[in-house]
Structure formats: structure tokens, C-alpha cells
Write a protein that holds these residues in place. Structure first.
Motif, PDB file in Angstrom:
ATOM      1  N   THR A   3       0.847  -1.188   0.000  1.00  0.00           N
ATOM      2  CA  THR A   3       0.000   0.000   0.000  1.00  0.00           C
ATOM      3  C   THR A   3       0.882   1.237   0.000  1.00  0.00           C
ATOM      4  N   ASP A 137      -2.568   4.722  -2.936  1.00  0.00           N
ATOM      5  CA  ASP A 137      -3.712   3.941  -2.472  1.00  0.00           C
ATOM      6  C   ASP A 137      -4.524   4.664  -1.409  1.00  0.00           C
ATOM      7  N   GLU A 138      -3.850   5.462  -0.570  1.00  0.00           N
ATOM      8  CA  GLU A 138      -4.531   6.173   0.504  1.00  0.00           C
ATOM      9  C   GLU A 138      -4.004   7.600   0.615  1.00  0.00           C
ATOM     10  N   ALA A 182      -9.352   6.244   0.761  1.00  0.00           N
ATOM     11  CA  ALA A 182      -8.769   5.212  -0.090  1.00  0.00           C
ATOM     12  C   ALA A 182      -9.114   5.524  -1.534  1.00  0.00           C
TER      13      ALA A 182
END
Length: 185
Positions: A3, A137-138, A182
């Protein structure tokens, strides 16, 4: 696949630094500092652009500074012990990190494809390139209740919109608000 997280402090009007790279407006409360420490302790690799690397390098000896709080000592030790990759075309060497002078997107893509703990990208220019490549991703946005009126923008231009799903909100002392999202894939 790992991630990749992009998180920074931002003013309400969307800047990460005031004119002259002034960061004085973003001094964290003890509670916010503790939250950053907790988040940083889960990171397996920090990815920095040159300017943020130079700013964060103070943590290499942060645990040895007179008057350092227990949280600052823990933050410094975690920062020093976590692997770091610095992306720069102007630096010749970096202490305590691996320097990448070539294609940042290719290297971040390679690192992201591996196994391991989450990575954090930092540095406005590097993060903007990684965002444009669709690798984040975030997003963790810690918004401070201040209008700077100019400076370094939090987000660079994108080629199109990115849909996000809200993961978390939290309020900290002084009216600081965290929003964590997200990327919708």
C-alpha cells in the motif's frame, strides 16, 4: 502488493507550506504528534523528494536533543530505523537512505509491486508525480484551521479526477481535522 500512502499537513486553503517554505502554522498538538507517530510506526519504507528529505533529516538526531519528549524520542528512533528512499536529481549522496537519481515512477512501481509493510510518499513534487501515475492507495489529509493565502499547494495538477472512499475522520485539539481516504479502484 504494498500500500502506498500520501499524507501531509495542509492549510484550509490547500497549502503545505506558506510563502518562504514557512511551516510554523502546522506545529502539532501532543495528540496529533502521537497520531503521526502511530501512523509512521506502521510504515515499512519512506519515499521522499529532496526538499522533504532535507526537512525530515532533523529526526536523525531528534532523540538526542535536549528536552526531547518521549514521543519525539520514539518518533526519531522510528524515523531513523525505517528504510528510506530519496528521489533527487541534485543530490550526490544521502546519509541513512538510498538515493535514486533516475526514473522515480519506475522505482516506486517496482517497490510497490513487492511484499511488505505500507510505504509513505512525501514531498510535494514527488507525490504529485506518483499521484499522476495512479500509484497512491490512501490519502491522509491533516487540515489545520489557517488560511495561508499562498505558498506550496498540497496537490499538483492531475490528468483527471480520482474517486475516493472515506475511511476515517478525526478531530484534534485546536480545530485540526484528519480525513483519510482510499483510492477507489
Amino acid at each position: 502488493m504494498r500500500t502506498l500512502i500520501f499524507g501531509m499537513n495542509a492549510s484550509l486553503d490547500g497549502y503545505v507550506a506558506a510563502p518562504g517554505d514557512d511551516l510554523g502554522w502546522s506545529a502539532p498538538s501532543d495528540e496529533l504528534f502521537g497520531w503521526w507517530l502511530e501512523r509512521e510506526q506502521m510504515i515499512g519504507t519512506f519515499l521522499y523528494g529532496r526538499r522533504l528529505w532535507e526537512t525530515m533529516s532533523v529526526w536523525s538526531t531528534g532523540d538526542q536533543q535536549p528536552g526531547a519528549t518521549p514521543a519525539q524520542v520514539a518518533f526519531a528512533r522510528n524515523w531513523r530505523d525505517t528504510p528510506k528512499v530519496v528521489f533527487s536529481s541534485t543530490l550526490d549522496e544521502v546519509d541513512g537512505a538510498r538515493l535514486v537519481t533516475g526514473d522515480a515512477i519506475a522505482e516506486v512501481t517496482r517497490l510497490k509491486a513487492g511484499d511488505g509493510a505500507p510505504m509513505r510518499v512525501g514531498g510535494r513534487t514527488l507525490a504529485a508525480a506518483v499521484m499522476r501515475a495512479g500509484l497512491v492507495d490512501e490519502y491522509e489529509v491533516v487540515t489545520h484551521p489557517v488560511l495561508l493565502g499562498g505558498g506550496a499547494p498540497h496537490f499538483g495538477a492531475l490528468d483527471g479526477w480520482v474517486d475516493l472512499d472515506l475511511l476515517e475522520t478525526r478531530t484534534f485539539p485546536g480545530g485540526v481535522v484528519l480525513t483519510r481516504y482510499a483510492t477507489r479502484r
